[in-house]
Design a protein around this motif. Sequence first.
Motif, PDB file in Angstrom:
ATOM      1  N   UNK A  58       1.897   7.176  -0.875  1.00 24.00           N
ATOM      2  CA  UNK A  58       2.791   8.278  -1.206  1.00 24.00           C
ATOM      3  C   UNK A  58       2.166   9.187  -2.262  1.00 24.00           C
ATOM      4  N   UNK A  59       1.477   8.586  -3.222  1.00 22.54           N
ATOM      5  CA  UNK A  59       0.816   9.386  -4.262  1.00 22.54           C
ATOM      6  C   UNK A  59      -0.268  10.265  -3.652  1.00 22.54           C
ATOM      7  N   UNK A  60      -0.843   9.825  -2.559  1.00 22.99           N
ATOM      8  CA  UNK A  60      -1.905  10.580  -1.905  1.00 22.99           C
ATOM      9  C   UNK A  60      -1.387  11.350  -0.692  1.00 22.99           C
ATOM     10  N   UNK A  61      -0.091  11.568  -0.638  1.00 21.71           N
ATOM     11  CA  UNK A  61       0.532  12.180   0.544  1.00 21.71           C
ATOM     12  C   UNK A  61       0.004  13.581   0.838  1.00 21.71           C
ATOM     13  N   UNK A  62      -0.497  14.270  -0.163  1.00 15.57           N
ATOM     14  CA  UNK A  62      -1.026  15.608   0.076  1.00 15.57           C
ATOM     15  C   UNK A  62      -2.366  15.574   0.806  1.00 15.57           C
ATOM     16  N   UNK A  63      -2.993  14.415   0.832  1.00 14.89           N
ATOM     17  CA  UNK A  63      -4.278  14.255   1.524  1.00 14.89           C
ATOM     18  C   UNK A  63      -3.987  13.909   2.977  1.00 14.89           C
ATOM     19  N   UNK A  64      -4.292  14.838   3.898  1.00 21.62           N
ATOM     20  CA  UNK A  64      -3.974  14.658   5.314  1.00 21.62           C
ATOM     21  C   UNK A  64      -4.635  13.413   5.893  1.00 21.62           C
ATOM     22  N   UNK A  65      -5.899  13.173   5.545  1.00 29.74           N
ATOM     23  CA  UNK A  65      -6.608  12.001   6.072  1.00 29.74           C
ATOM     24  C   UNK A  65      -5.936  10.715   5.614  1.00 29.74           C
ATOM     25  N   UNK A  66      -5.502  10.689   4.369  1.00 29.66           N
ATOM     26  CA  UNK A  66      -4.812   9.513   3.840  1.00 29.66           C
ATOM     27  C   UNK A  66      -3.481   9.306   4.569  1.00 29.66           C
ATOM     28  N   UNK A 101      -2.834  10.154   7.629  1.00 32.92           N
ATOM     29  CA  UNK A 101      -3.158   9.631   8.951  1.00 32.92           C
ATOM     30  C   UNK A 101      -3.439   8.128   8.890  1.00 32.92           C
ATOM     31  N   UNK A 102      -4.149   7.688   7.858  1.00 33.20           N
ATOM     32  CA  UNK A 102      -4.444   6.264   7.706  1.00 33.20           C
ATOM     33  C   UNK A 102      -3.156   5.462   7.540  1.00 33.20           C
ATOM     34  N   UNK A 103      -2.212   5.997   6.786  1.00 39.47           N
ATOM     35  CA  UNK A 103      -0.929   5.315   6.608  1.00 39.47           C
ATOM     36  C   UNK A 103      -0.206   5.193   7.944  1.00 39.47           C
ATOM     37  N   UNK A 104      -0.296   6.213   8.774  1.00 37.62           N
ATOM     38  CA  UNK A 104       0.337   6.166  10.091  1.00 37.62           C
ATOM     39  C   UNK A 104      -0.344   5.133  10.989  1.00 37.62           C
ATOM     40  N   UNK A 105      -1.644   4.954  10.831  1.00 35.82           N
ATOM     41  CA  UNK A 105      -2.365   3.955  11.619  1.00 35.82           C
ATOM     42  C   UNK A 105      -1.874   2.550  11.275  1.00 35.82           C
ATOM     43  N   UNK A 106      -1.644   2.291   9.994  1.00 37.30           N
ATOM     44  CA  UNK A 106      -1.123   0.983   9.593  1.00 37.30           C
ATOM     45  C   UNK A 106       0.234   0.739  10.241  1.00 37.30           C
ATOM     46  N   UNK A 107       1.075   1.750  10.269  1.00 36.30           N
ATOM     47  CA  UNK A 107       2.386   1.620  10.903  1.00 36.30           C
ATOM     48  C   UNK A 107       2.234   1.391  12.405  1.00 36.30           C
ATOM     49  N   UNK A 116       0.805  -1.206   0.000  1.00 38.59           N
ATOM     50  CA  UNK A 116       0.000   0.000   0.000  1.00 38.59           C
ATOM     51  C   UNK A 116       0.845   1.267   0.000  1.00 38.59           C
ATOM     52  N   UNK A 117       2.100   1.166   0.398  1.00 37.74           N
ATOM     53  CA  UNK A 117       2.979   2.324   0.523  1.00 37.74           C
ATOM     54  C   UNK A 117       3.040   3.231  -0.695  1.00 37.74           C
ATOM     55  N   UNK A 118       3.306   2.687  -1.872  1.00 36.32           N
ATOM     56  CA  UNK A 118       3.385   3.558  -3.052  1.00 36.32           C
ATOM     57  C   UNK A 118       2.092   4.334  -3.312  1.00 36.32           C
ATOM     58  N   UNK A 119       0.951   3.701  -3.134  1.00 41.50           N
ATOM     59  CA  UNK A 119      -0.327   4.389  -3.329  1.00 41.50           C
ATOM     60  C   UNK A 119      -0.499   5.494  -2.291  1.00 41.50           C
TER      61      UNK A 119
END
Length: 116
Positions: free
Chosen positions: A38-46, A48-54, A33-36
């Motif tokens: 990163x593409x959405x890195x400008x979206x704050x909510x996205x 945050x979701x990536x940080x939740x997975x970590x 999911x990481x590459x996807x």
Amino acid sequence: MSQSQVLVGDLLITVEAELVELGRLAEQFQAVLGPAMLRAADDFACHQEAQIIDLITQRLYGLSDFMRALRPSVPEAWSVDPDPAASVVTLADLSCRLRGVPEQPSTHQAGEFEAF
């Protein structure tokens, strides 16, 4: 020790192994999911979701470390009947592992679709 009794130390090993495997799967999920993300890195909510997975990954590994560190403090002779607790686990293969039942070989052929 009765048939349904398992050593608490062995049960801790089983739970630790499950946590490690879940941590590994969470890491794998992150990698896919990481590459996807990163593409959405400008979206704050996205982001945050990536940080939740970590965070989930870190907690799973933290709990497995806790189980590993706890095991030596459990008296070797302690045993418990895992059946009542394992019976509330709805995943049959996980329930069997928690009961100490040997894993059955898979009947699925490689590449065969498996529904959950």
